[in-house]
Design a protein around this motif. Sequence first.
Motif, PDB file in Angstrom:
ATOM      1  N   ASP A   1      53.912  63.810   5.226  1.00  0.00           N
ATOM      2  CA  ASP A   1      54.037  62.358   5.073  1.00  0.00           C
ATOM      3  C   ASP A   1      54.498  61.736   6.391  1.00  0.00           C
ATOM      4  O   ASP A   1      55.186  62.367   7.194  1.00  0.00           O
ATOM      5  N   SER A   2      54.140  60.458   6.566  1.00  0.00           N
ATOM      6  CA  SER A   2      54.579  59.736   7.760  1.00  0.00           C
ATOM      7  C   SER A   2      54.962  58.315   7.384  1.00  0.00           C
ATOM      8  O   SER A   2      54.606  57.811   6.319  1.00  0.00           O
ATOM      9  N   LEU A   3      55.702  57.683   8.277  1.00  0.00           N
ATOM     10  CA  LEU A   3      56.142  56.309   8.082  1.00  0.00           C
ATOM     11  C   LEU A   3      56.227  55.640   9.446  1.00  0.00           C
ATOM     12  O   LEU A   3      56.778  56.217  10.390  1.00  0.00           O
TER      13      LEU A   3
ATOM     14  N   TYR B   1      61.380  67.027  11.332  1.00  0.00           N
ATOM     15  CA  TYR B   1      60.440  65.920  11.497  1.00  0.00           C
ATOM     16  C   TYR B   1      60.369  65.467  12.944  1.00  0.00           C
ATOM     17  O   TYR B   1      61.252  65.714  13.746  1.00  0.00           O
TER      18      TYR B   1
ATOM     19  N   SER C   1      61.874  67.783   2.901  1.00  0.00           N
ATOM     20  CA  SER C   1      61.748  66.426   2.363  1.00  0.00           C
ATOM     21  C   SER C   1      63.040  65.651   2.615  1.00  0.00           C
ATOM     22  O   SER C   1      64.110  66.236   2.787  1.00  0.00           O
TER      23      SER C   1
ATOM     24  N   TYR D   1      62.178  55.357   0.766  1.00  0.00           N
ATOM     25  CA  TYR D   1      60.971  56.174   0.713  1.00  0.00           C
ATOM     26  C   TYR D   1      61.368  57.635   0.566  1.00  0.00           C
ATOM     27  O   TYR D   1      62.353  58.066   1.159  1.00  0.00           O
TER      28      TYR D   1
ATOM     29  N   TYR E   1      57.102  61.599  11.233  1.00  0.00           N
ATOM     30  CA  TYR E   1      56.175  62.530  10.590  1.00  0.00           C
ATOM     31  C   TYR E   1      56.961  63.761  10.159  1.00  0.00           C
ATOM     32  O   TYR E   1      57.592  64.414  10.999  1.00  0.00           O
TER      33      TYR E   1
ATOM     34  N   LEU F   1      59.954  61.109   1.651  1.00  0.00           N
ATOM     35  CA  LEU F   1      58.954  61.680   2.551  1.00  0.00           C
ATOM     36  C   LEU F   1      58.997  63.198   2.441  1.00  0.00           C
ATOM     37  O   LEU F   1      60.064  63.800   2.518  1.00  0.00           O
ATOM     38  N   LYS F   2      57.815  63.804   2.281  1.00  0.00           N
ATOM     39  CA  LYS F   2      57.670  65.254   2.178  1.00  0.00           C
ATOM     40  C   LYS F   2      56.767  65.742   3.299  1.00  0.00           C
ATOM     41  O   LYS F   2      56.160  64.930   4.006  1.00  0.00           O
ATOM     42  N   SER F   3      56.654  67.065   3.429  1.00  0.00           N
ATOM     43  CA  SER F   3      55.802  67.655   4.467  1.00  0.00           C
ATOM     44  C   SER F   3      54.443  66.962   4.511  1.00  0.00           C
ATOM     45  O   SER F   3      53.792  66.792   3.486  1.00  0.00           O
TER      46      SER F   3
END
Length: 187
Positions: free
Chosen positions: A161-163, A182, A145, A155, A140, A157-159
Amino acid sequence: MEENKNITVKNLKVGARIKLLRINQKRTLQEIADHCGLSKSMISKIENDKTTPSVATLVKIASTLGTSVSGLLEQETWDKTSITNKKTAMENLVKTEKGYMIFPYASQYHGKKMQPFLFVARKGEVIPHHLSHEGEEFVYVIEGSMKMQVGDTEYILKSGDSLYFNASYKHGIIPISDEVTYIDIFA
């Protein structure tokens, strides 16, 4: 006079905990290095707290020693809850051999089913690498980013965003912003 071999792990740094486990198992530096795919020199540096291993390296060492990353990081106290304020986490970040900084949350909480980490990675400081290990991960992004590659997929990922992914796939991150902060939870 023989020293007490049942040394407590309270207040030991992660390197000293690794060394204690290895010695108690009557295993050599070379044996641990071979099982982890690392050099004997690297294991020695880790045990003597001359370098801080990446989380992926901790996973390999923990598996080789028959414990978990949490087992290497936990303190001896047995708390039913664990709270960490932002200032404590940020002041206790440790830079790893791969160039990013980590803080393991809930080190005093034993028997965790997951290990949450705070990561801070700065552009130009992270050594590009890909790793894989057992388990699953949840990432998260708090601020900044980053590019995150999992398998053949990249991918951004920015503030906010999650994976979530299977950690057995090769994965790695590269900061896009000057700094990315993160949470990464290993299970």
